[in-house]
Design an enzyme around this catalytic site. Sequence first.
Site, PDB file in Angstrom:
ATOM      1  N   CYS A 128       0.802  -1.234   0.000  1.00  0.00           N
ATOM      2  CA  CYS A 128       0.000   0.000   0.000  1.00  0.00           C
ATOM      3  C   CYS A 128       0.840   1.292   0.000  1.00  0.00           C
ATOM      4  O   CYS A 128       0.605   2.195  -0.799  1.00  0.00           O
ATOM      5  CB  CYS A 128      -0.957  -0.015   1.187  1.00  0.00           C
ATOM      6  SG  CYS A 128      -0.265  -0.734   2.676  1.00  0.00           S
ATOM      7  N   HIS A 235      -2.785   6.333   4.612  1.00  0.00           N
ATOM      8  CA  HIS A 235      -1.366   6.303   4.949  1.00  0.00           C
ATOM      9  C   HIS A 235      -0.732   7.626   4.502  1.00  0.00           C
ATOM     10  O   HIS A 235      -1.101   8.178   3.458  1.00  0.00           O
ATOM     11  CB  HIS A 235      -0.642   5.195   4.178  1.00  0.00           C
ATOM     12  CG  HIS A 235      -0.952   3.798   4.627  1.00  0.00           C
ATOM     13  ND1 HIS A 235      -1.719   3.500   5.734  1.00  0.00           N
ATOM     14  CD2 HIS A 235      -0.558   2.606   4.104  1.00  0.00           C
ATOM     15  CE1 HIS A 235      -1.781   2.178   5.872  1.00  0.00           C
ATOM     16  NE2 HIS A 235      -1.100   1.619   4.898  1.00  0.00           N
TER      17      HIS A 235
END
Length: 327
Positions: A128, A235
């Site tokens: 990710c 994130h």
Amino acid sequence: MVNVGIVGATGMVGRTFLKIMEERKFPVDNLYLFASAKSKGEIIKFNNKEFKIEELNEHSFDRPIDIALFSAGGNISKKYAPIAKEKGITVIDNSSAWRMEDWVPLIVPEVNPEAVHGHQGIISNPNCSTIQSVIPLKPLNDKYKLKRVIFSTYQAVSGSGVGGIKDLENGLAAPYHNKYPHPIAFNVLPHIDDFLENGYTKEEIKMIEETKKILNDQDIKITATTVRVPVRYGHAVSANIELENSFELEDIFELFRNSDGIEVIDDPANNVYPMPILAEGTDTVYVGRIRRDFSVENGLNIWIVADNSRKGAATNTVQIAELLINK
Ligand SMILES: NC(=O)c1ccc[n+]([C@@H]2O[C@H](COP(=O)([O-])OP(=O)(O)OC[C@H]3O[C@@H](n4cnc5c(N)ncnc54)[C@H](OP(=O)(O)O)[C@@H]3O)[C@@H](O)[C@H]2O)c1
């Protein structure tokens, strides 16, 4: 129309696959949903139709599935992706099980869509934090050539699936941890995935090696520190970058503004910069805090934020599936 199988359909990423396929009107004909014995018989809705979860087993792929999206962890991918491939199914795998195999394409559609050609039955979806980072690194590498990159990440608990969210939410009232080795609520853990003998975590090595593979450039020097923070979705990555060639800062802004998948959010005077709460629920990679690093020649700092469950996982996977069907 395409027959689709989803392995890990009850998980955080699996459920997001379904949401994204609905949103993007992915042309699904038949849909088969698989998870563990625990979820057998559970009903999940897709396009207003109900589908029953089946327990995954060796015979799950004895049917005319064209594409199988896997997100049930590395061990399941290692065991079952070859079984699906053997049946002529193209697997797009979210785990790290196959990513570094030479014959497996590792794809971010905005960066290396051409890698889909000549796949041999298994395609990997990158880590990710790596996905959101390579999207701004690619135009920089093309124009100025990357010399060295230092990644520092601030990763949401949803990156650990349902268990990570539970650790955060249960820990808000009283100290609690189950998924992580320490409480994550009101805390920060410099520890994502297992530690290796060299002192790095596997997550850090994934960022280093996957970035080089996706950018098809083994000469870039890269290091990383990956950190779990008490954020639900989104994130953030601080990237400190050294370029081979000199640049004008305005040109960097322009380069990002003209790059696919990126939105520049950078108005510090008005407290405007990318944040996880802005990225949550979107498929965009937000870049901000763009500034020169005066400590080295041709140095640049950027701050990159994206929704890990969407662009960092499910959206990227569905985009790879779209590349396959448009091939
Ligand atoms: N979360 C992220 O942002 C992210 C990003 C990129 C990649 N990934 C990767 O995607 C994968 C799944 O992550 P997640 O966050 O969705 O985890 P999760 O929420 O914990 O979901 C795990 C899924 O795997 C299924 N599963 C577990 N054991 C199984 C078995 N023996 N047979 C069949 N299915 C089984 C679970 O089914 P039950 O519900 O029946 O247990 C569930 O559907 C991992 O490999 C992860 O590294 C996650």
